[in-house]
Design a protein around this motif. Structure first.
Motif, PDB file in Angstrom:
ATOM      1  N   GLU A 163       0.915  -1.112  -0.070  1.00  0.00           N
ATOM      2  CA  GLU A 163      -0.141  -0.092   0.038  1.00  0.00           C
ATOM      3  C   GLU A 163       0.818   1.168  -0.104  1.00  0.00           C
ATOM      4  OE1 GLU A 163      -3.803   0.345   2.102  1.00  0.00           O
ATOM      5  OE2 GLU A 163      -3.905  -1.949   2.318  1.00  0.00           O
ATOM      6  N   PRO A 164       1.890   1.372  -1.026  1.00  0.00           N
ATOM      7  CA  PRO A 164       2.536   2.631  -1.037  1.00  0.00           C
ATOM      8  C   PRO A 164       1.623   3.858  -1.261  1.00  0.00           C
ATOM      9  CG  PRO A 164       2.896   1.386  -3.158  1.00  0.00           C
ATOM     10  CD  PRO A 164       1.934   0.700  -2.233  1.00  0.00           C
ATOM     11  N   MET A 165       0.507   4.113  -1.864  1.00  0.00           N
ATOM     12  CA  MET A 165      -0.493   5.019  -1.899  1.00  0.00           C
ATOM     13  C   MET A 165      -1.244   5.588  -0.685  1.00  0.00           C
ATOM     14  SD  MET A 165       0.012   5.312  -5.453  1.00  0.00           S
ATOM     15  CE  MET A 165      -1.264   6.159  -6.026  1.00  0.00           C
ATOM     16  N   ALA A 166      -1.289   4.194   0.273  1.00  0.00           N
ATOM     17  CA  ALA A 166      -1.966   4.774   1.681  1.00  0.00           C
ATOM     18  C   ALA A 166      -1.951   6.227   2.181  1.00  0.00           C
ATOM     19  CB  ALA A 166      -1.905   3.930   2.517  1.00  0.00           C
ATOM     20  N   GLY A 167      -2.878   6.913   2.308  1.00  0.00           N
ATOM     21  CA  GLY A 167      -2.703   8.145   3.066  1.00  0.00           C
ATOM     22  C   GLY A 167      -2.313   9.249   2.313  1.00  0.00           C
ATOM     23  N   LEU A 168      -2.276   9.121   0.897  1.00  0.00           N
ATOM     24  CA  LEU A 168      -1.456  10.278   0.123  1.00  0.00           C
ATOM     25  C   LEU A 168      -2.712  11.317  -0.383  1.00  0.00           C
ATOM     26  CD1 LEU A 168       1.221   8.448  -2.050  1.00  0.00           C
ATOM     27  CD2 LEU A 168       1.548   9.495   0.210  1.00  0.00           C
ATOM     28  N   GLY A 169      -2.312  12.338  -0.587  1.00  0.00           N
ATOM     29  CA  GLY A 169      -3.324  13.511  -1.000  1.00  0.00           C
ATOM     30  C   GLY A 169      -3.320  13.130  -2.603  1.00  0.00           C
ATOM     31  N   SER A 170      -3.896  14.007  -3.473  1.00  0.00           N
ATOM     32  CA  SER A 170      -4.102  13.634  -4.839  1.00  0.00           C
ATOM     33  C   SER A 170      -2.884  14.048  -5.554  1.00  0.00           C
ATOM     34  CB  SER A 170      -5.186  14.654  -5.413  1.00  0.00           C
ATOM     35  OG  SER A 170      -5.209  16.041  -5.106  1.00  0.00           O
ATOM     36  N   SER A 171      -2.174  15.026  -5.086  1.00  0.00           N
ATOM     37  CA  SER A 171      -0.835  15.723  -5.832  1.00  0.00           C
ATOM     38  C   SER A 171       0.085  14.527  -5.368  1.00  0.00           C
ATOM     39  CB  SER A 171      -0.478  17.017  -5.353  1.00  0.00           C
ATOM     40  OG  SER A 171      -0.465  16.937  -4.129  1.00  0.00           O
ATOM     41  N   GLU A 172       0.167  14.083  -4.128  1.00  0.00           N
ATOM     42  CA  GLU A 172       1.344  13.161  -3.703  1.00  0.00           C
ATOM     43  C   GLU A 172       1.163  11.777  -4.552  1.00  0.00           C
ATOM     44  OE1 GLU A 172       2.653  14.496   0.736  1.00  0.00           O
ATOM     45  OE2 GLU A 172       0.893  13.267   0.538  1.00  0.00           O
ATOM     46  N   ALA A 173      -0.307  11.312  -4.801  1.00  0.00           N
ATOM     47  CA  ALA A 173      -0.710  10.059  -5.065  1.00  0.00           C
ATOM     48  C   ALA A 173      -0.084  10.170  -6.796  1.00  0.00           C
ATOM     49  CB  ALA A 173      -2.294   9.821  -5.141  1.00  0.00           C
ATOM     50  N   ALA A 174      -0.453  11.254  -7.233  1.00  0.00           N
ATOM     51  CA  ALA A 174       0.076  11.313  -8.687  1.00  0.00           C
ATOM     52  C   ALA A 174       1.569  11.118  -8.692  1.00  0.00           C
ATOM     53  CB  ALA A 174      -0.418  12.701  -9.441  1.00  0.00           C
ATOM     54  N   GLY A 175       2.142  11.762  -7.780  1.00  0.00           N
ATOM     55  CA  GLY A 175       3.771  11.681  -7.774  1.00  0.00           C
ATOM     56  C   GLY A 175       4.120  10.139  -7.527  1.00  0.00           C
ATOM     57  N   MET A 176       3.504   9.339  -6.584  1.00  0.00           N
ATOM     58  CA  MET A 176       3.877   8.105  -6.436  1.00  0.00           C
ATOM     59  C   MET A 176       3.600   7.238  -7.491  1.00  0.00           C
ATOM     60  SD  MET A 176       5.046   5.604  -4.275  1.00  0.00           S
ATOM     61  CE  MET A 176       5.117   6.762  -2.780  1.00  0.00           C
ATOM     62  N   LEU A 177       2.410   7.423  -8.358  1.00  0.00           N
ATOM     63  CA  LEU A 177       2.120   6.913  -9.379  1.00  0.00           C
ATOM     64  C   LEU A 177       3.143   6.893 -10.536  1.00  0.00           C
ATOM     65  CD1 LEU A 177      -0.245   5.080 -10.688  1.00  0.00           C
ATOM     66  CD2 LEU A 177      -1.178   6.975 -11.589  1.00  0.00           C
TER      67      LEU A 177
END
Length: 256
Positions: free
Chosen positions: A174-188
């Motif tokens: 779950e590397p995307m857990a707890g991320l906001g939209s901009s952070e999630a886009a960066g992780m993706l």
């Protein structure tokens, strides 16, 4: 035919009367990003913990590059090329990003008993740490104390810690857990960049990310794999949709 990098054969794990993993068999070829999804309590983290060596299965085998690692402890699997990130980050908040990654590199090298002072001073470890941080987009934040960094940056550091061990197999919980939209886009974007360079087993609740990234997807329900296939096949699978009733539908690629 090329031997899969990771072979999981009949993996079973029980906790009292609860069957956490139930005869799981999967072949994951080198370079594949294989996502494991399922409702809460399906056994996803238990599976990853067995692959990492944190839990010993009650039955079945795990082979990495043809080597039976079923009974090997975490440190031996790490030496063979397995690295894991966790659902909940565990970093030293008063250390810098570079120090945290250097510690991971030091532990992998087998001399963590030297304690962290050496890891913070040893040039080779610091260079390894900086290279790993640069790969996850954190090179310019290497010397910032972790307590001053965002949750998304903590996630990036944890992946850098895994990369610093020079893995063949990345287990990402779950590397995307707890991320906001901009952070999630960066992780993706980061996970997309790591794809093909590493064999990745991804546990993730963000279905949009799963369907954007995965080469194949396995669906766990009550510890058993009910379907494995390409994202399009999983999206269209009636049994998979039924398994997600009561949560958001896989067909809509929402959270599941």
């Amino acid at each position: 035919m090329t031997e899969p990098l990771l072979k999981i054969q009949g993996l079973c794990k029980r906790f009292g009367g609860v069957v956490a993993t139930d005869d799981i068999t999967l072949d994951i070829p080198e370079g594949e990003l294989h996502a494991v999804i399922g409702p809460n309590g399906a056994g996803k983290t238990t599976l990853v913990s067995q692959l990492a060596g944190e839990l010993t299965p009650d039955a079945g085998r795990i082979l990495l590059g043809g080597t039976d690692v079923t009974s090997m402890p975490v440190w031996r699997r790490s030496l063979l090329g397995t690295a894991r990130s966790f659902q909940i980050t565990s970093l030293f908040p008063e250390f810098t990003a570079r120090d945290n990654v250097a510690l991971a590199a030091q532990a992998h090298a087998g001399h963590s008993f030297h304690f962290w002072k050496d890891a913070r001073r040893e040039t080779a470890l610091r260079d390894t740490a900086h290279a790993a941080l640069s790969r996850v987009g954190m090179g310019d934040r290497a010397d910032v104390r972790v307590s001053r960094l965002s949750h998304g940056e903590h996630r990036q550091i944890e992946i850098a810690m895994a990369l610093a061990t020079r893995p063949r197999l990345l287990l990402l919980d779950e590397p995307m857990a707890g991320l906001g939209s901009s952070e999630a886009a960066g992780m993706l974007a980061l996970l997309r960049a790591l794809k093909r360079q590493y064999t990745i087993v991804l546990i993730e609740h963000d279905m949009e990310a799963v369907f954007a990234l995965a080469d194949r997807i396995s669906v766990l329900v009550y510890g058993r794999v009910i379907a494995t296939g390409a994202p399009e096949a999983i999206r269209a699978n009636t049994q998979v949709r039924e398994a997600y009733l009561g949560e958001n539908s896989v067909a809509g690629a929402g959270d599941a």
